[in-house]
Write a protein that holds these residues in place. Sequence first.
Motif, PDB file in Angstrom:
ATOM      1  N   ARG A   1      32.641 -86.115  43.098  1.00 18.51           N
ATOM      2  CA  ARG A   1      31.604 -85.094  43.275  1.00 18.51           C
ATOM      3  C   ARG A   1      30.244 -85.362  42.526  1.00 18.51           C
ATOM      4  O   ARG A   1      29.250 -84.617  42.546  1.00 18.51           O
ATOM      5  CB  ARG A   1      32.222 -83.671  42.767  1.00 18.51           C
ATOM      6  CG  ARG A   1      32.894 -82.962  44.099  1.00 18.51           C
ATOM      7  CD  ARG A   1      33.578 -81.603  43.556  1.00 18.51           C
ATOM      8  NE  ARG A   1      34.533 -81.182  44.691  1.00 18.51           N
ATOM      9  CZ  ARG A   1      35.664 -81.626  44.736  1.00 18.51           C
ATOM     10  NH1 ARG A   1      36.355 -82.198  44.142  1.00 18.51           N
ATOM     11  NH2 ARG A   1      36.341 -80.773  46.120  1.00 18.51           N
ATOM     12  N   PHE A   2      30.474 -86.508  41.661  1.00 22.74           N
ATOM     13  CA  PHE A   2      28.920 -86.635  40.869  1.00 22.74           C
ATOM     14  C   PHE A   2      27.984 -87.179  42.100  1.00 22.74           C
ATOM     15  O   PHE A   2      28.230 -87.853  42.973  1.00 22.74           O
ATOM     16  CB  PHE A   2      29.218 -88.082  40.115  1.00 22.74           C
ATOM     17  CG  PHE A   2      30.313 -87.727  38.789  1.00 22.74           C
ATOM     18  CD1 PHE A   2      29.807 -88.254  37.620  1.00 22.74           C
ATOM     19  CD2 PHE A   2      31.222 -86.901  38.776  1.00 22.74           C
ATOM     20  CE1 PHE A   2      30.456 -88.017  36.413  1.00 22.74           C
ATOM     21  CE2 PHE A   2      31.907 -86.460  37.502  1.00 22.74           C
ATOM     22  CZ  PHE A   2      31.483 -87.174  36.543  1.00 22.74           C
TER      23      PHE A   2
ATOM     24  N   LEU B   1      19.186 -87.684  49.942  1.00 22.51           N
ATOM     25  CA  LEU B   1      18.358 -87.350  48.909  1.00 22.51           C
ATOM     26  C   LEU B   1      18.529 -87.976  47.502  1.00 22.51           C
ATOM     27  O   LEU B   1      19.571 -88.540  46.969  1.00 22.51           O
ATOM     28  CB  LEU B   1      18.421 -85.894  48.592  1.00 22.51           C
ATOM     29  CG  LEU B   1      18.326 -85.034  49.836  1.00 22.51           C
ATOM     30  CD1 LEU B   1      18.700 -83.701  49.619  1.00 22.51           C
ATOM     31  CD2 LEU B   1      16.985 -84.922  50.456  1.00 22.51           C
ATOM     32  N   PRO B   2      17.256 -88.087  46.616  1.00 22.81           N
ATOM     33  CA  PRO B   2      17.414 -88.640  45.547  1.00 22.81           C
ATOM     34  C   PRO B   2      18.232 -88.142  44.270  1.00 22.81           C
ATOM     35  O   PRO B   2      18.413 -86.828  44.690  1.00 22.81           O
ATOM     36  CB  PRO B   2      15.775 -88.818  45.035  1.00 22.81           C
ATOM     37  CG  PRO B   2      15.130 -87.766  45.675  1.00 22.81           C
ATOM     38  CD  PRO B   2      15.907 -87.760  47.131  1.00 22.81           C
TER      39      PRO B   2
ATOM     40  N   LEU C   1      21.726 -83.475  38.531  1.00 21.30           N
ATOM     41  CA  LEU C   1      22.777 -84.005  38.783  1.00 21.30           C
ATOM     42  C   LEU C   1      23.263 -85.016  37.512  1.00 21.30           C
ATOM     43  O   LEU C   1      24.386 -85.007  37.492  1.00 21.30           O
ATOM     44  CB  LEU C   1      22.488 -84.679  40.000  1.00 21.30           C
ATOM     45  CG  LEU C   1      22.438 -83.868  41.357  1.00 21.30           C
ATOM     46  CD1 LEU C   1      21.967 -84.967  42.332  1.00 21.30           C
ATOM     47  CD2 LEU C   1      23.473 -83.305  41.676  1.00 21.30           C
ATOM     48  N   VAL C   2      22.381 -85.577  36.912  1.00 24.57           N
ATOM     49  CA  VAL C   2      22.797 -86.520  35.958  1.00 24.57           C
ATOM     50  C   VAL C   2      23.270 -85.697  34.721  1.00 24.57           C
ATOM     51  O   VAL C   2      24.424 -85.717  34.191  1.00 24.57           O
ATOM     52  CB  VAL C   2      21.749 -87.302  35.408  1.00 24.57           C
ATOM     53  CG1 VAL C   2      22.085 -88.201  34.182  1.00 24.57           C
ATOM     54  CG2 VAL C   2      21.269 -88.231  36.464  1.00 24.57           C
ATOM     55  N   TYR C   3      22.616 -84.579  34.518  1.00 21.45           N
ATOM     56  CA  TYR C   3      23.211 -83.495  33.438  1.00 21.45           C
ATOM     57  C   TYR C   3      24.312 -83.033  33.945  1.00 21.45           C
ATOM     58  O   TYR C   3      25.326 -83.122  32.698  1.00 21.45           O
ATOM     59  CB  TYR C   3      22.041 -82.607  33.344  1.00 21.45           C
ATOM     60  CG  TYR C   3      22.474 -81.377  32.447  1.00 21.45           C
ATOM     61  CD1 TYR C   3      22.601 -81.448  31.034  1.00 21.45           C
ATOM     62  CD2 TYR C   3      23.078 -80.227  32.716  1.00 21.45           C
ATOM     63  CE1 TYR C   3      22.724 -80.648  30.013  1.00 21.45           C
ATOM     64  CE2 TYR C   3      23.421 -79.069  31.818  1.00 21.45           C
ATOM     65  CZ  TYR C   3      23.369 -79.353  30.565  1.00 21.45           C
ATOM     66  OH  TYR C   3      23.875 -78.519  29.535  1.00 21.45           O
ATOM     67  N   GLU C   4      24.860 -82.526  34.946  1.00 20.77           N
ATOM     68  CA  GLU C   4      26.047 -82.178  35.437  1.00 20.77           C
ATOM     69  C   GLU C   4      27.286 -83.304  35.105  1.00 20.77           C
ATOM     70  O   GLU C   4      28.275 -82.991  34.877  1.00 20.77           O
ATOM     71  CB  GLU C   4      26.133 -81.922  36.875  1.00 20.77           C
ATOM     72  CG  GLU C   4      25.292 -80.813  37.167  1.00 20.77           C
ATOM     73  CD  GLU C   4      25.333 -80.078  38.703  1.00 20.77           C
ATOM     74  OE1 GLU C   4      24.990 -78.951  39.002  1.00 20.77           O
ATOM     75  OE2 GLU C   4      25.911 -80.991  39.359  1.00 20.77           O
ATOM     76  N   GLY C   5      26.818 -84.452  35.445  1.00 24.46           N
ATOM     77  CA  GLY C   5      27.949 -85.842  35.185  1.00 24.46           C
ATOM     78  C   GLY C   5      28.053 -85.797  33.777  1.00 24.46           C
ATOM     79  O   GLY C   5      29.283 -86.091  33.104  1.00 24.46           O
TER      80      GLY C   5
ATOM     81  N   GLY D   1      27.165 -93.678  47.379  1.00 23.43           N
ATOM     82  CA  GLY D   1      26.673 -94.665  46.335  1.00 23.43           C
ATOM     83  C   GLY D   1      26.215 -93.725  45.264  1.00 23.43           C
ATOM     84  O   GLY D   1      25.977 -94.329  44.080  1.00 23.43           O
ATOM     85  N   LYS D   2      25.783 -92.475  45.181  1.00 21.61           N
ATOM     86  CA  LYS D   2      25.055 -91.562  44.255  1.00 21.61           C
ATOM     87  C   LYS D   2      25.830 -91.367  43.076  1.00 21.61           C
ATOM     88  O   LYS D   2      25.565 -91.248  42.052  1.00 21.61           O
ATOM     89  CB  LYS D   2      24.420 -90.436  44.887  1.00 21.61           C
ATOM     90  CG  LYS D   2      23.468 -90.565  46.018  1.00 21.61           C
ATOM     91  CD  LYS D   2      22.589 -89.265  46.190  1.00 21.61           C
ATOM     92  CE  LYS D   2      23.438 -88.202  46.882  1.00 21.61           C
ATOM     93  NZ  LYS D   2      22.651 -87.103  46.885  1.00 21.61           N
ATOM     94  N   ALA D   3      27.372 -91.289  43.345  1.00 22.94           N
ATOM     95  CA  ALA D   3      28.117 -91.075  42.274  1.00 22.94           C
ATOM     96  C   ALA D   3      28.094 -92.308  41.295  1.00 22.94           C
ATOM     97  O   ALA D   3      28.060 -92.046  39.938  1.00 22.94           O
ATOM     98  CB  ALA D   3      29.693 -90.920  42.834  1.00 22.94           C
ATOM     99  N   GLU D   4      28.365 -93.522  41.759  1.00 25.63           N
ATOM    100  CA  GLU D   4      28.050 -94.633  40.787  1.00 25.63           C
ATOM    101  C   GLU D   4      26.578 -94.579  40.348  1.00 25.63           C
ATOM    102  O   GLU D   4      26.540 -95.105  39.002  1.00 25.63           O
ATOM    103  CB  GLU D   4      28.368 -95.889  41.705  1.00 25.63           C
ATOM    104  CG  GLU D   4      29.984 -96.028  41.874  1.00 25.63           C
ATOM    105  CD  GLU D   4      30.227 -97.165  42.849  1.00 25.63           C
ATOM    106  OE1 GLU D   4      31.346 -97.644  42.693  1.00 25.63           O
ATOM    107  OE2 GLU D   4      29.426 -97.566  43.568  1.00 25.63           O
ATOM    108  N   HIS D   5      25.575 -94.306  40.803  1.00 27.22           N
ATOM    109  CA  HIS D   5      24.186 -94.320  40.230  1.00 27.22           C
ATOM    110  C   HIS D   5      24.378 -93.187  39.191  1.00 27.22           C
ATOM    111  O   HIS D   5      23.617 -93.618  37.972  1.00 27.22           O
ATOM    112  CB  HIS D   5      23.305 -94.201  41.356  1.00 27.22           C
ATOM    113  CG  HIS D   5      23.025 -95.179  42.055  1.00 27.22           C
ATOM    114  ND1 HIS D   5      21.940 -96.226  41.532  1.00 27.22           N
ATOM    115  CD2 HIS D   5      22.881 -95.380  43.266  1.00 27.22           C
ATOM    116  CE1 HIS D   5      21.737 -97.185  42.374  1.00 27.22           C
ATOM    117  NE2 HIS D   5      22.134 -96.666  43.675  1.00 27.22           N
ATOM    118  N   VAL D   6      24.943 -92.043  39.332  1.00 34.16           N
ATOM    119  CA  VAL D   6      24.991 -90.979  38.269  1.00 34.16           C
ATOM    120  C   VAL D   6      25.639 -91.464  37.117  1.00 34.16           C
ATOM    121  O   VAL D   6      25.121 -91.339  35.844  1.00 34.16           O
ATOM    122  CB  VAL D   6      25.365 -89.756  38.842  1.00 34.16           C
ATOM    123  CG1 VAL D   6      25.670 -88.902  37.727  1.00 34.16           C
ATOM    124  CG2 VAL D   6      24.533 -89.139  39.669  1.00 34.16           C
TER     125      VAL D   6
END
Length: 325
Positions: free
Chosen positions: A24-25, A32-33, A38-42, A66-71
Motif C-alpha cells: 500500500r506504499f 499520478l506522481p 505519501l512519503v510521510y505515510e510510509g 512501482g511507486k511503492a519502491e520509489h516511496v
Amino acid sequence: MSNPQLPLHLHHIPASPLVLGCMRFGGEWDGLPITDNLVYEGHQAVEAALEIGINHYDLADIYTRGKAEHVFGRILAESAGLREQIIIQSKCGIRLVGDDDGPQRYDSSGSHILASVDGILQRLGVDYLDILLLHRPDPLAHPQEIAEALAKLHHSGKVRHFGVSNMGSEQIRLLQSYSNVPFIVNQLEMSLDKIGFVEAGVTVNRPQALHNVFPYGTMEFCQSEHIQLQAWGALAQGRFTGRVVDGQRPEIEATAQIVERMAKERGITSEAIVLAWLMKHPAGIQPIIGSIRPERIRACKDAVQTELTRYEWYELYSASCGRRM
C-alpha cells in the motif's frame, strides 16, 4: 513450547518473526506522481514497524505500479543508516496491463528477471536486494533460463538470496533442480480465513479434499527443505479484528467472536491472536502485515510472545472451517 526459530536464521539472515508488507506504499495504482504526504505515510509505517521489532520489509516491482519502491527508496534516503538495519525483499515476474503492448501476464524469462532487478534497485536507490522472489509461476518459464539469470544476479552481488511466491512443492523442486542458489522463501496466502494450508493435510483421504486448492505437500516440503514460509494476507483483511463482517459467511462472525474473547482474556489485541494462530504452526510461518496504518502495525506487537494452547488453536480452526474435526 515457544514459537520455533525461523528457518531464515539457517541462512544467516537475522529476520524478525513478522514482516511489514509494503503493497500500500505509494497510494493508488495509477500514474499520478508521488506526493510528500505519501512519503510521510510510509515513514510513519516504517517507524511503527521498527518500534515493534520488525526489520523485514516486503515489496514487489508492481506494487502501486512501482511507486511503492520509489516511496521506500525515499524513506531509505531520508533515514541515515536504515538500509544496514533492515532486510529488503522484492518480487518480479508479473507484467501489468499498460506496462507494454501485451496482455497482463507472468514473465519469468531470464531477460525480464534481470531487467526487473535493475529497475527495483534503481527505484529503491540501493546496491543490492537481500531477497528476490519470483512472484507467480510462469507456465512458459524455462528452469534453466531462470537458473542462469539468478546465478548472474547472485554473482554480481545484486541479490543475496532467492525465493518464490505462490508456488507448490513440485514447482519449487523443479526450479531448485536447475539452480545452484537455494530457494529459501515461499510466500503464500495463509490466514485464519484462508485455511487451505491446514486443510490440505487434515482432509487427506476425506471428501473435503476435493474442494481445497492449496497444493498438498507444500507445507511439508518447505519444512523439510528449510524454506521459510511467509503468509501474505495474514490478517485476513481485518475480518477478525474489527472490520464489519455482516453479510459474510457465518463462520467469519463466529471466529471473530472467539478471537475477541481470547484477546480480552489475555489483555492483548485481536491482531495478536490472529497472527499467533498462524505462528503456532510448526513450520514457523512468518506473517506479513499488509497495512500502512501505524496503529494497526503496533497492534501486532504481542503476536510473537503469544502462545496459543492446542485447545485454543483447534477452537479457532474448527470455527473457521465450520465443522467438527
